[in-house]
Design an enzyme around this catalytic site. Structure first.
Site, PDB file in Angstrom:
ATOM      1  CG  PHE A   1      -1.781   1.131   1.121  1.00 14.05           C
ATOM      2  CD1 PHE A   1      -3.002   1.324   0.298  1.00 14.05           C
ATOM      3  CD2 PHE A   1      -1.366   2.245   1.799  1.00 14.05           C
ATOM      4  CE1 PHE A   1      -3.827   2.303   0.421  1.00 14.05           C
ATOM      5  CE2 PHE A   1      -2.315   3.484   1.678  1.00 14.05           C
ATOM      6  CZ  PHE A   1      -3.478   3.446   0.783  1.00 14.05           C
TER       7      PHE A   1
ATOM      8  CG  ASP B   1       6.002   3.462   1.436  1.00 15.64           C
ATOM      9  OD1 ASP B   1       6.015   4.347   2.551  1.00 15.64           O
ATOM     10  OD2 ASP B   1       5.036   3.331   0.811  1.00 15.64           O
TER      11      ASP B   1
ATOM     12  CE  LYS C   1      -0.687   6.379   6.822  1.00 12.75           C
ATOM     13  NZ  LYS C   1      -0.434   5.461   5.779  1.00 12.75           N
TER      14      LYS C   1
HETATM   15  C1  LIG Z   1      -0.597   5.536   4.256  1.00 14.08           C
HETATM   16  C2  LIG Z   1       0.735   5.097   3.402  1.00 14.08           C
HETATM   17  C3  LIG Z   1       1.114   5.973   2.325  1.00 14.08           C
HETATM   18  C4  LIG Z   1       0.167   6.927   1.635  1.00 14.08           C
HETATM   19  O1  LIG Z   1       0.218   8.010   2.482  1.00 14.08           O
HETATM   20  P1  LIG Z   1      -0.987   9.134   2.410  1.00 14.08           P
HETATM   21  O2  LIG Z   1      -0.704  10.276   3.004  1.00 14.08           O
HETATM   22  O3  LIG Z   1      -2.230   8.486   2.631  1.00 14.08           O
HETATM   23  O4  LIG Z   1      -1.027   9.449   0.914  1.00 14.08           O
HETATM   24  C5  LIG Z   1       2.183   5.302   1.592  1.00 14.08           C
HETATM   25  N1  LIG Z   1       2.818   4.518   2.043  1.00 14.08           N
HETATM   26  C6  LIG Z   1       2.495   3.535   3.191  1.00 14.08           C
HETATM   27  C7  LIG Z   1       3.455   2.330   3.408  1.00 14.08           C
HETATM   28  C8  LIG Z   1       1.280   3.748   3.901  1.00 14.08           C
HETATM   29  O5  LIG Z   1       1.008   3.225   4.859  1.00 14.08           O
END
Ligand SMILES: *Cc1c(COP(=O)(O)O)cnc(C)c1O
Length: 420
Positions: free
Chosen positions: A143, A228, A257
């Site tokens: 994700f 990520d 985040k």
């Molecule tokens: C939440 C998330 C994203 C995307 O972040 P947004 O601020 O919602 O665009 C990307 N990578 C990971 C691993 C995430 O958990």
């Protein structure tokens, strides 16, 4: 508790909003530390902290101070000009992560998009991949956000359905399988994008040694390892970065985040020098990325991570929570897994859906969100105490006991009706 449907704010949301979410039936009005309060003043333990964005708890005084003081001085002026806030923020980001340089954005998806652009340009200019041929490997179950490029390499049918055509140049390999990664690499492979712990996939922890193996494979094949860590980073899993569990430094890193202190969207792409050097003036940007308000709050969040030892706290409290959940040994629970305070509880679908568990938890004063139908996610603010963890575990036990009894009663009445 279906007072939410009568709530005028919810009625407006339903009438005037797009229906791209299905919120749990609670209407929140206030947050403080690990607690959230609904419009009636009822208190809930926040066991998901906005998908890890609120790692420091709601309304932390030091973060609110950084936010309000900077808002009164200078909030937004664009990257057309230097500010006195951006440099210190970027320096701290690099110090905390051990990366060479950073490019500030706003959302996690933008940080990942930045990583994709950096990897492609590096592949052409440094690795020597023929023009237009750069290829990026991703892990199945990833994700990385909701942009059209990112959903194109998602494994989730719903995230893609109706939104194509998609950006070419991506393919996926099974998560946790280093041999599969190595087999998929070609001379055109620019990068492997991977979450060290998959969050939205249901809190999936790869086998021990996986990240180290990925690091070795990427080095051997001159492929960028891009971690990520939008969700797993900044203390969430009990280390500053989840990659630190295996002593691995990626070539590229995305954060988001929690970087915004639970107050603002703040994200960044970080990289080693020759990767970041691919960006030249005009190549990439964002109106809001790196604005002084975001930089001040981001810097305060990074400082707090260190001064309050939040990674160590997450490690200790995560171990405690995981142990308590496993000790509960509940027949409705198939598996408890995770790292630090990023924990998933796999619920036996014969007992209830994870959504049903989350709805029942509301009545016990605990808020969290299911992921992938069968998994209840527990990712509270890293500041949660043991006593508060005990409250959450007791609530979960009560809810699961109730759902077990309900499914037994349903089984009995089903048997009775079959016998009749
Ligand atoms: C939440 C998330 C994203 C995307 O972040 P947004 O601020 O919602 O665009 C990307 N990578 C990971 C691993 C995430 O958990």
């Amino acid at each position: 508790m279906n007072t939410t449907t009568l709530n005028p704010a919810v009625a407006q949301e339903n009438r005037f909003g797009a229906h791209n979410y299905h919120p749990l039936p609670v209407v929140l009005a206030r947050g403080e530390g690990v607690y959230l309060f609904d419009t009636a003043g009822r208190r809930y333990l926040d066991m998901m902290s906005a998908y890890s964005a609120v790692s420091f708890g709601h309304g932390h005084p030091a973060l609110i101070r950084a936010l309000t003081e900077q808002a009164q001085r200078l909030a937004v002026c664009s990257r057309a000009f230097h500010t006195d806030q951006l440099g210190p923020f970027l320096a701290k980001l690099c110090e905390v992560t051990g990366m060479h340089s950073a490019l500030p954005m706003n959302t996690g998806a933008e940080a990942v998009e930045t990583a994709v652009k950096a990897a492609r340009k590096w592949a052409y200019k440094v690795k020597g991949v023929p023009s237009g041929q750069a290829h990026i490997l991703v892990a199945a179950g990833n994700f990385a956000g909701r942009t059209t490029t990112i959903i194109g390499f998602s494994s989730e049918a719903q995230y893609r359905d109706g939104f194509g055509p998609f950006t070419p140049g991506f393919s996926s390999v099974p998560f946790g399988d280093a041999a599969a990664l190595e087999a998929a690499i070609t001379p055109h492979t620019a990068a492997f994008l991977v979450e060290p712990v998959q969050g939205e996939a249901g809190i999936i922890v790869p086998p021990a040694g996986y990240l180290k193996a990925v690091r070795d494979i990427c080095t051997r094949h001159n492929v960028l390892m891009i971690a990520d860590e939008v969700q797993s980073g900044l203390g969430r899993t009990g280390k500053t970065l989840a990659c630190d569990h295996e002593g691995v430094r990626p070539d590229g890193l995305t954060l988001g985040k929690a970087l915004g202190g639970g107050l603002l969207p703040v994200s960044a792409f970080l990289a080693r020098a020759d990767v970041m050097a691919q960006f030249t003036p005009g190549d990439h940007g964002s109106t809001f990325g790196g604005n002084p308000l975001a930089a001040a709050v981001g810097l305060a969040a990074l400082n707090m991570l260190e001064t309050e030892n939040l990674a160590d706290l997450a490690l200790a409290q995560g171990d405690y929570l995981m142990t308590e959940l496993r000790r509960m040994n509940h027949p409705a629970v198939v598996e408890v897994r995770g790292k630090g305070l990023l924990i998933g509880i796999e619920i036996d679908p014969a007992v209830a859906s994870a959504r049903t568990v989350c709805e029942a938890l509301i009545h016990e004063g605990v808020l969290t969100k299911d992921t992938h139908h069968t998994v209840v996610r527990l990712a509270p603010p890293l500041t949660i105490s043991r006593a508060q963890i005990d409250v959450a575990v007791a609530a979960l036990r009560k809810v699961l006991d109730g759902l077990m009894n309900r499914s037994k009663t349903m089984d009995r009445s089903l048997t009775a009706s079959l016998q009749a």
